[in-house]
Design a protein around this motif. Structure first.
Motif, PDB file in Angstrom:
ATOM      1  N   TYR A 151       0.875  -1.246   0.026  1.00 22.58           N
ATOM      2  CA  TYR A 151      -0.072  -0.103  -0.119  1.00 22.58           C
ATOM      3  C   TYR A 151       0.994   1.185  -0.137  1.00 22.58           C
ATOM      4  O   TYR A 151       1.751   1.244   0.965  1.00 22.58           O
ATOM      5  N   SER A 152       0.668   2.132  -0.978  1.00 20.40           N
ATOM      6  CA  SER A 152       1.612   3.383  -1.108  1.00 20.40           C
ATOM      7  C   SER A 152       0.639   4.546  -1.467  1.00 20.40           C
ATOM      8  O   SER A 152      -0.279   4.391  -1.995  1.00 20.40           O
ATOM      9  N   VAL A 153       1.096   5.614  -0.849  1.00 19.16           N
ATOM     10  CA  VAL A 153       0.390   6.877  -0.819  1.00 19.16           C
ATOM     11  C   VAL A 153       1.380   7.982  -0.838  1.00 19.16           C
ATOM     12  O   VAL A 153       2.325   7.988  -0.155  1.00 19.16           O
ATOM     13  N   ALA A 154       1.079   8.705  -1.847  1.00 17.14           N
ATOM     14  CA  ALA A 154       2.160   9.960  -1.975  1.00 17.14           C
ATOM     15  C   ALA A 154       1.584  11.187  -2.723  1.00 17.14           C
ATOM     16  O   ALA A 154       0.641  10.865  -3.588  1.00 17.14           O
ATOM     17  N   ARG A 155       2.240  12.156  -2.697  1.00 18.67           N
ATOM     18  CA  ARG A 155       1.973  13.535  -3.413  1.00 18.67           C
ATOM     19  C   ARG A 155       3.366  14.202  -3.929  1.00 18.67           C
ATOM     20  O   ARG A 155       4.486  13.890  -3.079  1.00 18.67           O
ATOM     21  N   VAL A 156       3.243  15.064  -4.760  1.00 20.99           N
ATOM     22  CA  VAL A 156       4.236  15.847  -5.346  1.00 20.99           C
ATOM     23  C   VAL A 156       3.940  17.290  -4.405  1.00 20.99           C
ATOM     24  O   VAL A 156       2.813  17.667  -4.268  1.00 20.99           O
ATOM     25  N   LEU A 157       5.222  17.759  -4.188  1.00 20.46           N
ATOM     26  CA  LEU A 157       5.174  18.918  -3.059  1.00 20.46           C
ATOM     27  C   LEU A 157       5.828  20.060  -3.835  1.00 20.46           C
ATOM     28  O   LEU A 157       6.792  19.759  -4.944  1.00 20.46           O
ATOM     29  N   PRO A 158       5.614  21.445  -3.720  1.00 14.50           N
ATOM     30  CA  PRO A 158       6.259  22.513  -4.212  1.00 14.50           C
ATOM     31  C   PRO A 158       7.925  22.115  -3.886  1.00 14.50           C
ATOM     32  O   PRO A 158       8.184  21.516  -2.955  1.00 14.50           O
ATOM     33  N   PRO A 159       8.813  22.900  -4.576  1.00 12.45           N
ATOM     34  CA  PRO A 159      10.132  22.743  -4.086  1.00 12.45           C
ATOM     35  C   PRO A 159      10.267  23.414  -2.573  1.00 12.45           C
ATOM     36  O   PRO A 159       9.712  24.073  -2.148  1.00 12.45           O
ATOM     37  N   LEU A 160      11.327  22.739  -2.029  1.00 12.03           N
ATOM     38  CA  LEU A 160      11.646  22.857  -0.595  1.00 12.03           C
ATOM     39  C   LEU A 160      12.856  23.622  -0.478  1.00 12.03           C
ATOM     40  O   LEU A 160      13.860  23.182  -1.043  1.00 12.03           O
ATOM     41  N   ASP A 161      12.643  24.591   0.421  1.00 12.64           N
ATOM     42  CA  ASP A 161      13.952  25.412   0.907  1.00 12.64           C
ATOM     43  C   ASP A 161      14.705  24.481   2.046  1.00 12.64           C
ATOM     44  O   ASP A 161      13.951  23.658   2.539  1.00 12.64           O
ATOM     45  N   MET A 162      15.555  24.971   2.764  1.00 11.81           N
ATOM     46  CA  MET A 162      16.050  24.243   4.109  1.00 11.81           C
ATOM     47  C   MET A 162      15.051  24.558   5.100  1.00 11.81           C
ATOM     48  O   MET A 162      14.849  23.346   5.670  1.00 11.81           O
ATOM     49  N   LYS A 163      14.261  25.389   5.329  1.00 11.85           N
ATOM     50  CA  LYS A 163      13.281  25.470   6.487  1.00 11.85           C
ATOM     51  C   LYS A 163      12.051  24.458   6.015  1.00 11.85           C
ATOM     52  O   LYS A 163      11.772  23.892   7.053  1.00 11.85           O
ATOM     53  N   THR A 164      11.421  24.630   5.085  1.00  9.59           N
ATOM     54  CA  THR A 164      10.646  23.667   4.761  1.00  9.59           C
ATOM     55  C   THR A 164      10.894  22.013   4.756  1.00  9.59           C
ATOM     56  O   THR A 164      10.258  21.214   5.224  1.00  9.59           O
ATOM     57  N   GLY A 165      12.168  21.981   4.224  1.00 13.58           N
ATOM     58  CA  GLY A 165      12.767  20.684   4.303  1.00 13.58           C
ATOM     59  C   GLY A 165      12.927  19.863   5.569  1.00 13.58           C
ATOM     60  O   GLY A 165      12.864  18.761   5.996  1.00 13.58           O
ATOM     61  N   VAL A 166      13.050  20.953   6.630  1.00 12.62           N
ATOM     62  CA  VAL A 166      13.370  20.603   8.041  1.00 12.62           C
ATOM     63  C   VAL A 166      11.931  20.189   8.608  1.00 12.62           C
ATOM     64  O   VAL A 166      11.720  19.289   9.378  1.00 12.62           O
ATOM     65  N   TYR A 167      10.905  21.028   8.281  1.00 10.92           N
ATOM     66  CA  TYR A 167       9.478  20.784   8.464  1.00 10.92           C
ATOM     67  C   TYR A 167       8.983  19.368   8.330  1.00 10.92           C
ATOM     68  O   TYR A 167       8.709  18.778   9.098  1.00 10.92           O
ATOM     69  N   TRP A 168       9.318  18.989   6.844  1.00 10.52           N
ATOM     70  CA  TRP A 168       9.172  17.548   6.614  1.00 10.52           C
ATOM     71  C   TRP A 168       9.821  16.497   7.065  1.00 10.52           C
ATOM     72  O   TRP A 168       9.428  15.212   7.390  1.00 10.52           O
ATOM     73  N   ARG A 169      11.136  16.830   7.576  1.00 16.53           N
ATOM     74  CA  ARG A 169      11.884  15.998   8.302  1.00 16.53           C
ATOM     75  C   ARG A 169      11.566  15.599   9.735  1.00 16.53           C
ATOM     76  O   ARG A 169      11.354  14.571  10.182  1.00 16.53           O
ATOM     77  N   ILE A 170      10.900  16.777  10.413  1.00 15.28           N
ATOM     78  CA  ILE A 170      10.290  16.638  11.748  1.00 15.28           C
ATOM     79  C   ILE A 170       8.916  15.788  11.751  1.00 15.28           C
ATOM     80  O   ILE A 170       8.855  15.020  12.612  1.00 15.28           O
ATOM     81  N   PHE A 171       8.193  16.294  10.557  1.00 21.31           N
ATOM     82  CA  PHE A 171       6.883  15.533  10.552  1.00 21.31           C
ATOM     83  C   PHE A 171       6.982  14.124  10.224  1.00 21.31           C
ATOM     84  O   PHE A 171       6.462  13.093  10.768  1.00 21.31           O
ATOM     85  N   ALA A 172       7.965  13.539   9.517  1.00 21.76           N
ATOM     86  CA  ALA A 172       8.392  12.380   9.072  1.00 21.76           C
ATOM     87  C   ALA A 172       8.695  11.649  10.245  1.00 21.76           C
ATOM     88  O   ALA A 172       8.276  10.365  10.370  1.00 21.76           O
ATOM     89  N   ALA A 173       9.650  12.146  10.993  1.00 20.78           N
ATOM     90  CA  ALA A 173      10.156  11.600  12.242  1.00 20.78           C
ATOM     91  C   ALA A 173       8.926  11.405  13.435  1.00 20.78           C
ATOM     92  O   ALA A 173       8.881  10.407  14.003  1.00 20.78           O
ATOM     93  N   MET A 174       7.954  12.447  13.456  1.00 20.24           N
ATOM     94  CA  MET A 174       6.925  12.380  14.272  1.00 20.24           C
ATOM     95  C   MET A 174       6.155  11.066  13.939  1.00 20.24           C
ATOM     96  O   MET A 174       5.390  10.429  14.952  1.00 20.24           O
ATOM     97  N   LEU A 175       5.880  10.703  12.736  1.00 21.47           N
ATOM     98  CA  LEU A 175       5.005   9.714  12.119  1.00 21.47           C
ATOM     99  C   LEU A 175       5.663   8.346  12.492  1.00 21.47           C
ATOM    100  O   LEU A 175       4.911   7.376  12.711  1.00 21.47           O
ATOM    101  N   SER A 176       6.912   8.273  12.233  1.00 19.33           N
ATOM    102  CA  SER A 176       7.594   6.942  11.944  1.00 19.33           C
ATOM    103  C   SER A 176       8.708   6.490  12.847  1.00 19.33           C
ATOM    104  O   SER A 176       9.352   5.483  12.767  1.00 19.33           O
TER     105      SER A 176
END
Length: 218
Positions: A50-75
């Protein structure tokens, strides 16, 4: 068959090339996604996914860190919310992954679960129940922010590792990012910041779901 799977990936993600500066005129509006759920049965795969995914707008350093933290919160960790809800509490999965990829002009975020095909409706319900709840969990945010900070602060850096980090920085952000800059950004980030950015980007209608059915009937 396998060709169908390859063609589907090419259709949605085939133009993504790491480090390549391109102009694709991508539109990130939900209505661009014409297929929401695709089911495949390739013969050469031996485990249903089972796979669910989306394309995102380009990430700068700040938004990249947002996704890193959220991914860590999940998994992150064996008692992570996704792992606990899907595997520990219900025994529905072999393994679970949360993925984020950054390219020059686009990014990807997704979740994959190795499971039996019959479990996928339930897993889909759990995923979309867990995502917003985890985002609202300030204690989990603080735990992962501290964990990532500690990992960066006390990591054993090698010359090869530093070179790899520098190459990745240039590919992701167009420049080398210092550890001090990264830690300062991480330290200044608040839970409210994270929620404000992530919440609009975890709406189910914006995601493509792929269900690979490899369960064999006797």
């Amino acid at each position: 068959d396998e060709t169908e799977l390859i063609n589907l990936c090419e259709k949605h993600f085939g133009q993504l090339k790491a480090g390549a500066k391109t102009v694709r005129g991508l539109d990130f509006k939900p209505q661009q996604l014409t297929e929401k759920i695709v089911t495949l049965s390739p013969e050469k795969y031996n485990r249903s996914i089972y796979s669910v995914a989306r394309v995102l707008p380009p990430l700068d350093m700040k938004t990249g860190v947002y996704w890193r933290i959220f991914a860590a919160m999940l998994s992150r960790g064996m008692t992570s919310p996704l792992f606990k809800a899907i595997r520990e509490d219900r025994g529905l999965a072999y393994n679970i992954g949360v993925h984020r990829r950054t390219y020059t002009d686009v990014a990807l975020f997704g979740i994959s679960v190795s499971t039996q095909f019959k479990n996928m409706d339930e897993i889909d319900t759990i995923v979309w129940d867990v995502l917003p709840k985890v985002l609202e969990d300030e204690a989990r945010f603080n735990e992962m922010k501290h964990s990532i900070t500690q990992s960066a602060t006390y990591a054993e850096f090698t010359v090869g590792g530093l070179v790899d980090d520098a190459v990745n920085d240039v590919a992701d952000y167009g420049r080398v990012v210092t550890l001090d800059e990264y830690l300062t950004l991480l330290n200044d980030m608040t839970h409210a910041d994270l929620k404000s950015y992530i919440k609009p980007l975890i709406q189910k209608d914006d995601y493509l779901t792929i269900r690979v059915d490899c369960d064999r009937k006797e």
